[in-house]
Scaffold this active site. Sequence first.
Site, mmCIF file in Angstrom:
data_model
loop_
_atom_site.group_PDB
_atom_site.id
_atom_site.type_symbol
_atom_site.label_atom_id
_atom_site.label_comp_id
_atom_site.label_asym_id
_atom_site.label_seq_id
_atom_site.Cartn_x
_atom_site.Cartn_y
_atom_site.Cartn_z
ATOM 1 N N ARG A 25 -43.717 -104.307 -12.635
ATOM 2 C CA ARG A 25 -42.566 -105.136 -12.267
ATOM 3 C C ARG A 25 -41.373 -104.828 -13.158
ATOM 4 N NH1 ARG A 25 -44.701 -109.787 -9.176
ATOM 5 N NH2 ARG A 25 -46.961 -109.705 -9.413
ATOM 6 N N SER A 140 -58.786 -125.197 0.374
ATOM 7 C CA SER A 140 -57.536 -124.544 0.010
ATOM 8 C C SER A 140 -57.219 -123.429 1.008
ATOM 9 C CB SER A 140 -57.695 -123.985 -1.420
ATOM 10 O OG SER A 140 -56.560 -123.271 -1.816
ATOM 11 N N SER A 192 -44.168 -118.499 1.694
ATOM 12 C CA SER A 192 -42.961 -117.817 1.243
ATOM 13 C C SER A 192 -42.912 -116.330 1.550
ATOM 14 C CB SER A 192 -42.774 -118.025 -0.247
ATOM 15 O OG SER A 192 -43.742 -117.300 -0.960
ATOM 16 N N HIS A 220 -40.655 -124.277 -0.171
ATOM 17 C CA HIS A 220 -39.671 -123.455 0.548
ATOM 18 C C HIS A 220 -38.995 -124.198 1.687
ATOM 19 C CE1 HIS A 220 -40.376 -119.766 -1.648
ATOM 20 N NE2 HIS A 220 -41.620 -120.201 -1.742
ATOM 21 N N THR A 248 -40.059 -128.280 -5.165
ATOM 22 C CA THR A 248 -39.302 -127.795 -6.318
ATOM 23 C C THR A 248 -37.840 -128.209 -6.226
ATOM 24 O OG1 THR A 248 -38.715 -125.801 -7.584
ATOM 25 C CG2 THR A 248 -38.699 -125.583 -5.213
ATOM 26 N N LYS A 251 -35.322 -124.129 -5.779
ATOM 27 C CA LYS A 251 -35.024 -123.203 -4.678
ATOM 28 C C LYS A 251 -33.826 -123.738 -3.903
ATOM 29 C CE LYS A 251 -39.363 -120.934 -5.313
ATOM 30 N NZ LYS A 251 -40.805 -120.843 -5.099
ATOM 31 N N THR A 280 -45.393 -132.299 -22.676
ATOM 32 C CA THR A 280 -44.317 -131.313 -22.646
ATOM 33 C C THR A 280 -42.973 -132.027 -22.618
ATOM 34 O OG1 THR A 280 -43.570 -129.295 -21.525
ATOM 35 C CG2 THR A 280 -44.276 -131.077 -20.106
ATOM 36 N N THR A 281 -41.978 -131.407 -23.223
ATOM 37 C CA THR A 281 -40.645 -132.003 -23.273
ATOM 38 C C THR A 281 -40.083 -132.191 -21.868
ATOM 39 O OG1 THR A 281 -40.267 -130.977 -25.407
ATOM 40 C CG2 THR A 281 -38.310 -131.633 -24.184
ATOM 41 N N THR A 366 -48.873 -109.838 -4.940
ATOM 42 C CA THR A 366 -48.160 -110.937 -4.282
ATOM 43 C C THR A 366 -48.447 -110.925 -2.779
ATOM 44 O OG1 THR A 366 -46.451 -110.673 -5.955
ATOM 45 C CG2 THR A 366 -45.893 -112.019 -4.057
#
Length: 408
Positions: A25, A140, A192, A220, A248, A251, A280-281, A366
Amino acid sequence: MTSTFNHHNFFTSELDQLREEGRYRVFAELERKAGHFPQARRYKDGVTQDVTIWCANDYLGMGQHPKVIDATCDALRAYGAGAGGTRNISGNSHEHVLLEEELADLHGKESALLFTSGYISNWAALSALAGGIPNCVVLSDAGNHASMIEGIRHSRAERRIFKHNDIADLEKHLKEIPLERPKLIAFESVYSMDGDIGNIKGICDLADKYGAMTYLDEVHAVGMYGPRGGGIAEREGLMDRITVIEATLGKAYGVVGGYIAASKALCDYVRSFSSGFIFTTALPPAIAAGARTAVRHLKESEIERMRQRRAVSKVRSALKAIGIPMMDNDSHIIPVMVGNAVKCKMISDVLMDQYGIYIQPINYPTVPKGTERLRITPSPFHTDDDIAKLANALSEMWSHCALSRAVA
Ligand SMILES: *Cc1c(COP(=O)(O)O)cnc(C)c1O
């Protein structure tokens, strides 16, 4: 004498192998220009070049929306740069609470819970749910995103993978599990890489029949579909049938962060038991303010979605006219099929270097080997001229690489 393990050789030989397979990558180094999306400056070897981005997930350009930028800047000046702690210890700002209320409302749920990214939201929520519910089985979809797979794996719950979007196969699995055993079906709305859309209604019907919970990744789709941008489940009137909606803010909402929306008890359970939420912060309040502005805006505004759809259909027509092979789907994602990792990377490199067109190659793991592709995501801001240049460049590359064309 046995020698010690040579880490350096291990790393370099693994990387060499990736390069050989065309899977190494390389990240494009970019500076997006707010006010001029999808234009950006690209840095390489000490020189810069102007490029047009054709593969951003900021689908609607909300990352440069003046309202989003203003809200972020105002909050930054008002509250400072960071949250100052985890949600549990001093970092729970008023902005986080407001954003969670906005998101719960978006999906018609009692509550929502914020995470630092969509990846973390899937990982943390699925680990907590599947790991905490006694004897839970997770069903799943085979096409699920890495973040869901990792969350399920981390939960150590029994996992059954059903064929991608295949209701009959899902039912076959459900039938084999005792009715009283807790079940969770994890799937996506817009996938996606292929841009196909999950059979939400079919899965909800099976979930009702077999008493399963449903966990839907709308990453998405939020901002993009449904009258208020609530996603495919909103468009299809199915939000109330989904146990957990995950998405999310990074996006279509153009910022960063992830969340789940569900019942008050379920969100409170994840809030209380999920390590990935607690330790976590918290997101910076300014980010929460920017994201909330984007969510609110897209609840009311159709213009971005309309212009985006127009660009998608123009790109599809332009590429179809010259026989560039595309995977067919009903979403905003245009997978242009190359089918070879080395050629896919090479085309992407030439598009960037010679045409100023940036489309990241998508290779294994991917997508499956042999289905390597260029994944194109048109935005409301791509012009007719951008589209003409894209079609011309792809046509030249297809001839240059002797790739076969689709019959129109
Ligand atoms: C990108 C993505 C995520 C992760 O979301 P981030 O906010 O980028 O971490 C989760 N699920 C799917 C299907 C995605 O494509």
